[in-house]
Design a protein around this motif. Structure first.
Motif, PDB file in Angstrom:
ATOM      1  N   VAL A 158       0.831  -1.418   0.144  1.00 25.06           N
ATOM      2  CA  VAL A 158      -0.180  -0.151  -0.041  1.00 25.06           C
ATOM      3  C   VAL A 158       0.623   1.108   0.444  1.00 25.06           C
ATOM      4  O   VAL A 158       1.038   2.281  -0.675  1.00 25.06           O
ATOM      5  CB  VAL A 158      -1.064   0.112   1.586  1.00 25.06           C
ATOM      6  N   LEU A 159       2.262   1.614   0.414  1.00 23.34           N
ATOM      7  CA  LEU A 159       2.988   2.398   0.765  1.00 23.34           C
ATOM      8  C   LEU A 159       3.824   2.654  -0.231  1.00 23.34           C
ATOM      9  O   LEU A 159       3.300   3.501  -0.810  1.00 23.34           O
ATOM     10  CB  LEU A 159       3.480   2.366   2.247  1.00 23.34           C
ATOM     11  N   ALA A 160       4.413   1.070  -0.976  1.00 22.44           N
ATOM     12  CA  ALA A 160       4.608   1.728  -2.133  1.00 22.44           C
ATOM     13  C   ALA A 160       4.177   2.039  -2.839  1.00 22.44           C
ATOM     14  O   ALA A 160       3.898   3.135  -3.787  1.00 22.44           O
ATOM     15  CB  ALA A 160       5.615   0.353  -2.306  1.00 22.44           C
ATOM     16  N   SER A 161       3.117   1.403  -3.146  1.00 22.37           N
ATOM     17  CA  SER A 161       1.621   2.506  -4.175  1.00 22.37           C
ATOM     18  C   SER A 161       0.845   3.554  -4.644  1.00 22.37           C
ATOM     19  O   SER A 161       1.398   3.707  -5.269  1.00 22.37           O
ATOM     20  CB  SER A 161       1.063   0.955  -4.661  1.00 22.37           C
ATOM     21  N   VAL A 162       1.204   3.760  -3.104  1.00 26.52           N
ATOM     22  CA  VAL A 162       0.819   5.539  -2.924  1.00 26.52           C
ATOM     23  C   VAL A 162       2.376   6.131  -3.042  1.00 26.52           C
ATOM     24  O   VAL A 162       1.856   7.607  -3.743  1.00 26.52           O
ATOM     25  CB  VAL A 162       0.269   5.285  -1.290  1.00 26.52           C
ATOM     26  N   ALA A 163       3.635   5.804  -2.483  1.00 28.51           N
ATOM     27  CA  ALA A 163       4.464   6.907  -3.262  1.00 28.51           C
ATOM     28  C   ALA A 163       4.867   7.345  -4.777  1.00 28.51           C
ATOM     29  O   ALA A 163       5.881   7.673  -4.988  1.00 28.51           O
ATOM     30  CB  ALA A 163       5.862   6.122  -2.601  1.00 28.51           C
ATOM     31  N   ASP A 164       4.561   5.430  -5.546  1.00 31.80           N
ATOM     32  CA  ASP A 164       4.550   5.607  -7.100  1.00 31.80           C
ATOM     33  C   ASP A 164       4.034   4.402  -7.049  1.00 31.80           C
ATOM     34  O   ASP A 164       4.407   3.592  -7.671  1.00 31.80           O
ATOM     35  CB  ASP A 164       6.008   5.136  -7.465  1.00 31.80           C
ATOM     36  N   PRO A 165       2.725   5.181  -8.022  1.00 29.87           N
ATOM     37  CA  PRO A 165       1.489   4.562  -8.113  1.00 29.87           C
ATOM     38  C   PRO A 165       1.883   4.431 -10.074  1.00 29.87           C
ATOM     39  O   PRO A 165       1.333   3.205 -10.257  1.00 29.87           O
ATOM     40  CB  PRO A 165       0.509   5.535  -8.421  1.00 29.87           C
TER      41      PRO A 165
END
Lengths: 269, 409
Positions: free
Chosen positions: A102-109
């Protein structure tokens, strides 16, 4: 820092296949996926890795500062995706790795085509009306359990845990290293895992997502899975007829089928 | 047959007497074994449990069989451990050994146990059920907790020692190097151990309006004794230079002071280079004296390297009338004067070879850093050191002084 050896990254499947990144949870390593991941290697680029401190990752890369929050682990995921130049990847994260995804996808979708969250929990400790399922004292008790069970661990184990990819006696070492880790790192990861609160990050997710929830799971109860589903816009929820926290081990066929169905609909839409 | 008055039975007689004594049925062996036994389905549901475990837990058989799972018997911490470690281990390897868990008895007490589980498979290798043995580990766990407590205590003490050591270490090195107009000054310090105060030292300080003193040295020994000697040496050098700036006179004063120490058994020797710096136009004039210390280098801007040897200079503090030898040099803009301790030249590679074993090696390496400035030279030498020896085993100090080009002032 070479992310390949740092995270003991392994890639199978066709170069041009859609990337599928499997991320293990607290306590084990990428071998957790061995009943599920191979099914996708025929037509997907399957990426497996160990979080730093787990499995055959490079223990010397562990840094208490960097890994003092899940953002550090999410940064590793993005570095792996950048190194492999993955686009439109579907990230499958178990347990704490669901929130790391979740955090990774928010940082770089831009690198993500979808998220599959297996047994996710955005917060384990109860808070007001929110029921994560545990009290702060329960988490301290887990840390004590870790301490009692790592008494047998010694520095002599370290070479077996450290990744030496060219060594042939892989099977043997797998057995030796599975679920084994440096006690100090395990304790630290447990603390970060079980004391994180990522409820507010769920609303920021923009990529399509699937929540896989076991019928009975004391670590991430069905009510927690539903909470995640409600907070993730446009997410799907699939309830697996499985018990425990590891459906990819206890119900691999159902887990595989649910992921395959999500992939099928993502590629046809 | 009789031995020393005892009847010794024939083997077949003994076996017969065992049979009479051991009238255990298999049932009795299972139920009243000196350990807990239980069998569960693959999802953990309890299918069979022995009397010993029921007694320990205070449950009736019907409370557990078909009603509870093994994880239900665990403390919350144990449940989490079960889900994150034990269950995956069992699935992946078909067994989990010697796990330390707490069972919760019917009346809410904790029972520390050691659990070993194996998966029973059918002829085709498909898992059928899980067999679990449970050993009472109350005393063992108390002992292990004591070990853990002692280990944490030891870790805390070590941290305290390291804090103390690094504080003491900082007091023995200049907090920051002074600003000298037209001069770039850089230093590197590597302490071989975080548990012990190192014996290397250096300083740069003003003597009067346009003169500067500097020194770098290495006292004999390590730890608290070495720290005392380092402290004495530093303050003596600075005080001696106030009275007489001549480098040979400064080292002679230090020699006398170290000779006056009355502490039998404590080290009182050091090697040191003491020097003076005086600006002269765009250049700096250097005069220095050495007492048994590795020779400083001057890396010229054009790549030449001068080795400032002082043949005959003796160890400081060893002899009543030690002999010290002076030399001088002129630093023009772009030149760098480098002082270092033997931690650099005696660093050993994995195969045992010392970096300075070949006397030409260090000057040759230094030539490669010509024209880069004092800071860059120090950083490059520090890199050379770590590339040569993974874990430098001795303390190392490096000090570099270089006039800046006029346009960079």
């Amino acid at each position: 820092m070479d992310v390949w050896s740092r995270n003991h990254v392994t890639v199978t499947g066709p170069e041009g296949g859609r990337p599928l990144v499997f991320s293990h949870g607290f306590g084990c390593d990428q071998n957790m996926w061995r009943l599920v991941a191979p099914a996708f290697a025929a037509d997907h680029r399957v990426v497996l890795f160990d979080h730093v401190g787990a499995g055959r990752s490079d223990l010397s890369a562990w840094d208490p500062e960097r890994y003092s929050s899940l953002e550090g682990y999410a940064a590793d995921v993005l570095e792996i995706m950048a190194e492999l130049d993955l686009r439109d990847a579907v990230f499958v994260g178990h347990s704490v790795s669901a929130m790391i995804g979740v955090l990774a996808s928010v940082a770089d979708p831009s690198r993500f085509g979808g998220l599959v969250l297996v047994g996710p929990s955005p917060r384990y400790v109860d808070d007001g009306d929110y029921r994560g399922g545990f009290s702060a004292a329960d988490i301290e008790e887990l840390l004590d359990s870790l301490d009692s069970n790592y008494l047998g661990w010694s520095a002599a184990m370290a070479p077996a845990i450290m990744g030496v990819p060219e060594r042939p006696e892989l099977g043997q070492e797998l057995t030796e290293s599975f679920c084994r880790t440096d006690p100090a790192i395990a304790r630290h990861f447990a603390r970060v895992t079980f004391l994180s609160d990522n409820r507010d990050d769920l609303a920021a997710v923009t990529v399509p997502s699937l929540v896989l929830q076991c019928r009975e799971d004391i670590i991430a109860a069905p009510a927690v899975g539903e909470f995640v589903h409600r907070r993730l816009r446009g997410s799907e929820l699939v309830l697996l007829d499985a018990t425990g926290h590891c459906p990819h081990l206890s119900a691999p066929e159902q887990t595989t089928a649910a992921i395959a169905e999500f992939l099928r609909r993502r590629s046809s839409s | 047959m009789s031995v020393a008055g005892h009847q010794v039975e024939e083997p077949e007689d003994r076996e017969a007497s065992f049979s009479a004594l051991l009238e255990d049925s298999m049932e009795d062996l299972y139920d009243n074994a000196p350990c807990g036994y239980l069998s569960t389905l693959l999802d953990g549901e309890i299918a069979k449990v022995n009397a010993t475990l029921l007694t320990w837990l205070g449950y009736r058989r019907e409370d557990l069989v078909g009603r509870r799972s093994f994880a239900d018997l665990l403390s919350v911490g144990g449940k989490l451990y079960h889900e994150t470690h034990y269950a995956p281990m069992l699935r992946m390897h078909g067994e989990a050994r010697e796990l330390a868990l707490d069972l919760v008895t019917a009346d809410g007490h904790r029972l520390p146990v050691l659990v070993t589980a194996t998966v029973k498979k059918n002829q085709d290798g498909d898992p059928l059920l899980v067999r679990i043995t449970v050993f009472d580990a109350r005393e063992r766990r108390a002992y292990e907790r004591e070990l853990l407590r002692a280990r944490r205590e030891a870790e805390r003490e070590r941290e305290r020692l390291q804090r103390l050591t690094s504080t003491l270490q900082r007091t023995l090195l200049p907090a920051e190097l002074p600003e000298v107009l037209g001069l770039e000054i850089a230093a590197h310090y590597h302490a071989a151990s975080s548990d012990q105060v190192g014996g290397d030292f250096y300083d740069v300080f003003p003597l009067d309006a346009d003169r500067w003193g500097f020194f770098l040295g290495d006292v004999c020994g390590k730890g608290p004794q070495a720290a005392v000697l380092t402290s004495l040496t530093r303050y003596t050098l600075r005080a001696a230079a106030v009275h007489d700036t001549d480098p040979v006179a400064v080292l002679s004063t230090l020699n006398s002071v170290l000779r006056q120490r009355h502490d039998p058994g404590a080290p009182r020797f050091c090697t040191v280079v003491f020097g003076l710096l005086q600006p002269d136009g765009d250049d700096f004039a250097v005069s220095l004296a050495s007492g048994g210390h590795p020779p400083p280098l001057v890396i010229r801007a054009d790549g030449e390297v001068d080795v400032l040897t002082t043949p005959g200079g003796q160890l400081v503090g060893a002899l009543p009338d030690a002999h010290f030898v002076a030399t001088s040099a002129r630093l023009t803009p772009g030149d760098v004067l480098v002082l270092y301790t033997d931690g650099l030249t005696e660093a050993r590679r994995a195969d045992g070879l010392m970096l300075g074993e070949d006397e030409e090696r260090l000057p040759a390496l230094a030539a490669g850093f010509a024209g880069t400035g004092a800071r860059a030279v120090v950083d490059s030498l520090a890199e050379v050191l770590t590339a040569w020896a993974d874990e430098p085993s001795d303390d190392t100090a490096i000090l570099a002084l270089g006039p800046r080009p006029p346009e960079a002032r």
